[in-house]
Design an enzyme around this catalytic site. Structure first.
Site, short mmCIF file in Angstrom:
data_model
loop_
_atom_site.label_atom_id
_atom_site.label_comp_id
_atom_site.label_asym_id
_atom_site.label_seq_id
_atom_site.Cartn_x
_atom_site.Cartn_y
_atom_site.Cartn_z
N TYR A 14 -0.79 -7.35 16.73
CA TYR A 14 -1.05 -6.45 15.61
C TYR A 14 -2.32 -5.64 15.84
O TYR A 14 -2.33 -4.41 15.70
CB TYR A 14 -1.16 -7.25 14.31
CG TYR A 14 -1.51 -6.40 13.11
CD1 TYR A 14 -0.56 -5.61 12.49
CD2 TYR A 14 -2.82 -6.38 12.61
CE1 TYR A 14 -0.88 -4.81 11.40
CE2 TYR A 14 -3.16 -5.59 11.53
CZ TYR A 14 -2.18 -4.80 10.93
OH TYR A 14 -2.51 -4.01 9.86
N THR A 63 -1.54 -7.89 0.08
CA THR A 63 -0.13 -7.48 0.19
C THR A 63 0.62 -8.59 0.93
O THR A 63 0.01 -9.55 1.42
CB THR A 63 0.02 -6.18 1.00
OG1 THR A 63 -0.40 -6.45 2.35
CG2 THR A 63 -0.79 -5.04 0.43
N ARG A 69 13.76 0.82 4.69
CA ARG A 69 14.97 0.45 5.44
C ARG A 69 15.97 -0.33 4.62
O ARG A 69 17.17 -0.27 4.89
CB ARG A 69 14.57 -0.34 6.67
CG ARG A 69 13.70 -1.56 6.37
CD ARG A 69 13.22 -2.23 7.64
NE ARG A 69 12.18 -3.21 7.35
CZ ARG A 69 11.65 -4.01 8.25
NH1 ARG A 69 12.05 -3.95 9.50
NH2 ARG A 69 10.71 -4.88 7.92
N ILE A 129 0.83 -1.20 0.00
CA ILE A 129 0.00 0.00 0.00
C ILE A 129 0.87 1.25 0.00
O ILE A 129 0.55 2.24 -0.67
CB ILE A 129 -0.94 -0.03 1.23
CG1 ILE A 129 -1.92 -1.22 1.11
CG2 ILE A 129 -1.71 1.28 1.34
CD1 ILE A 129 -2.69 -1.51 2.40
N ASN A 163 3.03 4.83 7.21
CA ASN A 163 2.44 3.62 6.64
C ASN A 163 3.14 2.34 7.10
O ASN A 163 2.51 1.29 7.19
CB ASN A 163 2.49 3.73 5.11
CG ASN A 163 2.22 2.42 4.41
OD1 ASN A 163 1.07 2.01 4.27
ND2 ASN A 163 3.28 1.73 3.99
N VAL A 190 11.93 2.81 10.90
CA VAL A 190 11.09 3.55 11.86
C VAL A 190 11.31 3.07 13.30
O VAL A 190 10.91 3.75 14.24
CB VAL A 190 9.59 3.48 11.49
CG1 VAL A 190 9.35 4.01 10.09
CG2 VAL A 190 9.04 2.08 11.67
P1 NAP Z 1 3.37 -4.66 3.51
O1 NAP Z 1 3.18 -4.93 2.07
O2 NAP Z 1 3.89 -5.74 4.41
O3 NAP Z 1 4.28 -3.36 3.64
C1 NAP Z 1 4.75 -2.92 4.88
C2 NAP Z 1 5.81 -1.88 4.64
O4 NAP Z 1 6.31 -1.44 5.92
C3 NAP Z 1 7.01 -2.44 3.87
O5 NAP Z 1 7.49 -1.45 3.00
C4 NAP Z 1 8.02 -2.70 4.99
O6 NAP Z 1 9.36 -2.65 4.55
C5 NAP Z 1 7.72 -1.50 5.87
N1 NAP Z 1 8.32 -1.62 7.20
C6 NAP Z 1 8.09 -2.55 8.15
N2 NAP Z 1 8.87 -2.30 9.22
C7 NAP Z 1 9.60 -1.21 8.93
C8 NAP Z 1 10.58 -0.47 9.62
N3 NAP Z 1 11.01 -0.82 10.85
N4 NAP Z 1 11.11 0.63 9.03
C9 NAP Z 1 10.71 0.99 7.79
N5 NAP Z 1 9.80 0.32 7.06
C10 NAP Z 1 9.26 -0.77 7.65
O7 NAP Z 1 2.00 -4.19 4.21
P2 NAP Z 1 0.75 -3.34 3.67
O8 NAP Z 1 -0.41 -4.25 3.63
O9 NAP Z 1 1.12 -2.56 2.45
O10 NAP Z 1 0.52 -2.38 4.92
C11 NAP Z 1 0.66 -0.97 4.84
C12 NAP Z 1 -0.08 -0.36 6.02
O11 NAP Z 1 -1.48 -0.63 5.92
C13 NAP Z 1 0.35 -0.93 7.38
O12 NAP Z 1 0.33 0.10 8.34
C14 NAP Z 1 -0.72 -1.94 7.68
O13 NAP Z 1 -0.85 -2.21 9.07
C15 NAP Z 1 -1.94 -1.22 7.12
N6 NAP Z 1 -3.06 -2.10 6.84
C16 NAP Z 1 -2.99 -3.07 5.89
C17 NAP Z 1 -4.10 -3.87 5.63
C18 NAP Z 1 -4.09 -4.94 4.58
O14 NAP Z 1 -5.13 -5.64 4.45
N7 NAP Z 1 -2.99 -5.14 3.83
C19 NAP Z 1 -5.30 -3.67 6.34
C20 NAP Z 1 -5.35 -2.70 7.32
C21 NAP Z 1 -4.23 -1.89 7.54
P3 NAP Z 1 10.24 -4.01 4.25
O15 NAP Z 1 10.01 -4.35 2.81
O16 NAP Z 1 11.63 -3.58 4.55
O17 NAP Z 1 9.75 -5.07 5.19
#
Ligand code: NAP
Length: 241
Positions: A164, A199, A36, A16, A88, A62
């Protein structure tokens, strides 16, 4: 020509976050790709640039004080300001995560990234944001953090990893308090829920595309000056806390 709006998206290398960066870039904004891992960061910057976004790399973990401080210095020194911050980045954390089985170390790690990471990055970027004419902060949360939904009879949100889930409840509480403290500033800060999105975080089980998941964050990043603050929203409107 007026100066472009400058945004930083944390965790923008994939999922996202990448689509939020692409969407803000499509508005003609300069977008910092906070990530990172060097290779994943550079690959995302290259891909965004190839698609026409004025993207720049921001090395950023972060969960690390020094990394976050360095990111703020980089933006101050090399970019000269910041208008919009999208918090994010997040992790799901190791399983199992039922309340009776979760390892406390997992709870600690998830809160460190998903909550303390947001506070750390926000406070580091605040001096830059305060210099903007229309500063916005978006905290990517989730409806799984909604206590109201979890305690409404008839609503079953299914088994959700508790560290989470609680990290997003915690994050929402933090959003509310930032909204109160910053209510006499131009900064608008809100929590966003992207919906269940395909994702890495969901093992690609979500029904929504990352681009669809990015839409609410883009909306909240582009709020007018009289827009809401201290709220929680998805595409359909306010989400109950
Ligand atoms: P994702 O594909 O797993 O992406 C997560 C991102 O966060 C990746 O770029 C990851 O980087 C980065 N990240 C994790 N730890 C980090 C750190 N310590 N420093 C810097 N970057 C870090 O997840 P997503 O689904 O796109 O989620 C994006 C946001 O939407 C999150 O806040 C999630 O909780 C929220 N969300 C998602 C959903 C869903 O259904 N997917 C639903 C509700 C809310 P790396 O590649 O280095 O790991």
């Amino acid at each position: 020509m007026s100066e472009p709006t400058i945004a930083l998206v944390t965790g923008a290398n994939k999922g996202i976050g990448y689509e939020i960066a692409a969407g803000l870039g499509a508005l003609g904004w300069r977008v910092g790709v906070g990530a990172r891992d060097r290779q994943r960061r550079e690959a995302a910057v290259e891909k965004l640039r190839a698609a026409g976004t004025d993207a720049f790399a921001v090395p950023l973990d972060v969960a690390d004080d020094a990394s976050v401080a360095a990111a703020a210095d980089l933006i101050a020194d090399q970019v000269g300001g910041l208008d919009v911050l999208v918090n994010n980045a997040a992790i799901g954390g190791a399983l199992p995560q039922t309340p009776t089985t979760v390892d406390p170390a997992t709870v600690r790690a998830v809160v460190e990234t998903n909550v303390i990471g947001v506070v750390r990055v926000t406070n580091a970027m605040l001096p830059l944001l305060r210099g903007s004419a229309s500063p916005r902060i978006v905290n990517m949360s989730s409806s799984v953090g909604s206590l109201a939904l979890h305690t409404t009879p008839g609503i079953d949100m299914g088994p959700i990893p508790v560290a989470y889930l609680a990290s997003k409840t915690f994050l929402n509480a933090v959003t509310i308090q930032y909204g109160k403290e910053l209510s006499d500033t131009k900064i608008l800060i809100n929590s966003a829920c992207p919906g269940f999105t395909a994702t890495d975080l969901t093992d690609f089980r979500g029904a929504r595309t990352p681009r669809q998941g990015a839409a609410i964050a883009i909306h909240l990043a582009t709020l007018p000056d009289d827009g809401p603050t201290g709220g929680f929203f998805d595409d359909a409107g306010p989400v109950p806390w």
